[in-house]
Design an enzyme around this catalytic site. Structure first.
Site, PDB file in Angstrom:
ATOM      1  N   LYS A  40       0.857  -1.190   0.000  1.00  0.00           N
ATOM      2  CA  LYS A  40       0.000   0.000   0.000  1.00  0.00           C
ATOM      3  C   LYS A  40       0.890   1.236   0.000  1.00  0.00           C
ATOM      4  O   LYS A  40       1.972   1.234   0.581  1.00  0.00           O
ATOM      5  CB  LYS A  40      -0.905   0.025   1.228  1.00  0.00           C
ATOM      6  CG  LYS A  40      -1.974  -1.046   1.225  1.00  0.00           C
ATOM      7  CD  LYS A  40      -2.891  -0.890   2.424  1.00  0.00           C
ATOM      8  CE  LYS A  40      -3.985  -1.953   2.428  1.00  0.00           C
ATOM      9  NZ  LYS A  40      -4.864  -1.829   3.610  1.00  0.00           N
TER      10      LYS A  40
ATOM     11  N   HIS B  61       0.568   7.019   3.312  1.00  0.00           N
ATOM     12  CA  HIS B  61      -0.326   8.178   3.332  1.00  0.00           C
ATOM     13  C   HIS B  61       0.238   9.236   4.284  1.00  0.00           C
ATOM     14  O   HIS B  61       1.313   9.050   4.870  1.00  0.00           O
ATOM     15  CB  HIS B  61      -1.753   7.763   3.705  1.00  0.00           C
ATOM     16  CG  HIS B  61      -1.866   7.002   4.996  1.00  0.00           C
ATOM     17  ND1 HIS B  61      -1.518   7.540   6.225  1.00  0.00           N
ATOM     18  CD2 HIS B  61      -2.304   5.739   5.253  1.00  0.00           C
ATOM     19  CE1 HIS B  61      -1.735   6.669   7.173  1.00  0.00           C
ATOM     20  NE2 HIS B  61      -2.209   5.558   6.614  1.00  0.00           N
TER      21      HIS B  61
ATOM     22  N   HIS C  61       1.518   8.205   7.709  1.00  0.00           N
ATOM     23  CA  HIS C  61       2.843   7.580   7.737  1.00  0.00           C
ATOM     24  C   HIS C  61       3.938   8.638   7.624  1.00  0.00           C
ATOM     25  O   HIS C  61       4.984   8.536   8.267  1.00  0.00           O
ATOM     26  CB  HIS C  61       2.981   6.569   6.593  1.00  0.00           C
ATOM     27  CG  HIS C  61       2.072   5.394   6.720  1.00  0.00           C
ATOM     28  ND1 HIS C  61       1.129   5.077   5.758  1.00  0.00           N
ATOM     29  CD2 HIS C  61       1.919   4.463   7.697  1.00  0.00           C
ATOM     30  CE1 HIS C  61       0.474   4.001   6.134  1.00  0.00           C
ATOM     31  NE2 HIS C  61       0.932   3.610   7.300  1.00  0.00           N
TER      32      HIS C  61
END
Length: 319
Positions: free
Chosen positions: A128, A131, A134
């Site tokens: 993933k 975002h 993070h």
């Protein structure tokens, strides 16, 4: 090199000891001035100790200023309000510090530096994209790491990546059925996200896919060679992508011990929690209940089907 605050503290401490040696005084505290008009540093020592000394705070401040020990640090001290000490530094001291700052390290001998400082941050989920949450964790964590290293601590920076769990069974199904190889070569994470979303869409019409995904996950957990190879590939392409951001920001980690690293420890964690009567069986699951005054939800550490949860992984990580 001793910090300026410690140098000022030492001078004021020596001064007040000369004046009030028979008193059990509160410590000298130095803070950066809130306004440069009021000097470089400030202290409210006179106000904090006026009752102990037995006198007017402003009079105590004047006594300190009039009896300040000879030094090469403080240019002057002005008294403000009810007894604040506004401290101005000598220009020669500042010039000397500028000369030394790139050549000498600051000393922080008063700190207890036993043991390691372990910082867990960034922690993206494999397959993933990172975002903003993070990114926030990455910046804060690395800033803390740099500060602790500057102070002289032995620091271990750990990127606790999300590399284990039910999503990998779904990814394996998606990879085998709907992967576009050209798109995967162009941007692996974006394509893995796409097939994951496609799995979700397809499973609404074909719910049997959820069972297939659980089977593939079980095979991975049991060490199936092909599933293990795919899992490692997902981790590699993800870390390669994350490294582009880390390298731009000058961020490095000492360890990448993700959730999978602690998988084999989790049965022992649950066993220990049961042995110490911290976790109990409830409707087939292993659960930790808290006192009512704690106002905490029960914490499930093992589901009735034997699966572990994030809480179990976190406890194993701490252990």
């Amino acid at each position: 090199m001793i910090t300026i605050e410690k140098q000022i503290e030492k001078i004021l401490l020596e001064t007040v000891k000369n004046l009030y040696a028979d008193k059990e005084l509160k410590p000298v505290e130095i803070t950066v001035a809130t306004n440069e008009k009021f000097g470089d540093f400030q202290s409210n020592f006179a106000m904090m100790n006026s009752k102990i000394i037995g006198g007017n705070p402003r009079a105590i401040a004047e006594n300190i200023v009039n009896n300040l020990v000879i030094n090469e640090v403080i240019d002057k001290i002005e008294i403000a309000g009810p007894g604040f000490l506004n401290i101005f530094l000598k220009d020669s001291l500042l010039g000397d510090i500028v000369k030394k700052i790139s050549k000498e390290k600051y000393e922080f001998n008063e700190l207890n530096m036993k043991g390691d400082v372990i910082i867990d941050y960034s922690s993206p989920n494999i397959a993933k994209r990172m975002h903003i949450g993070h990114l926030r964790s990455t910046i804060i964590g690395d800033s803390i790491k740099r500060m602790y290293k500057f102070l002289g601590y032995n620091v271990v920076a750990d990127n606790h990546i999300g590399d284990w769990g039910t999503q990998f069974g779904k990814l394996i199904i998606g990879y085998r059925n709907w992967l576009n190889q050209d798109a995967y070569k162009e941007n692996a994470i974006e394509e893995l996200e796409r097939v994951y979303v496609e799995f979700t869409r397809q499973s609404e019409e074909h719910p049997e896919l959820e069972d297939q995904a659980r089977e593939e996950l079980k095979k991975l957990q049991d060490g199936d060679q092909e599933n293990y190879r795919l899992w490692q590939e997902f981790i590699k392409v993800s870390l390669d992508e994350y490294e582009k951001l880390y390298s731009r920001m000058g961020i490095t980690f000492d360890t990448y011990y993700g959730e999978s690293f602690y998988h084999n420890l989790m049965p022992g964690v649950v066993a220990e929690l049961e042995e110490k009567k911290i976790a109990v069986e409830d409707q087939g699951a292993k659960v930790v209940f808290f006192a009512e005054e704690d106002k905490l939800h029960p914490c499930i550490v093992q589901k009735k089907d034997g699966a572990f949860l994030y809480a179990t992984s976190d406890i194993a990580t701490v252990k």
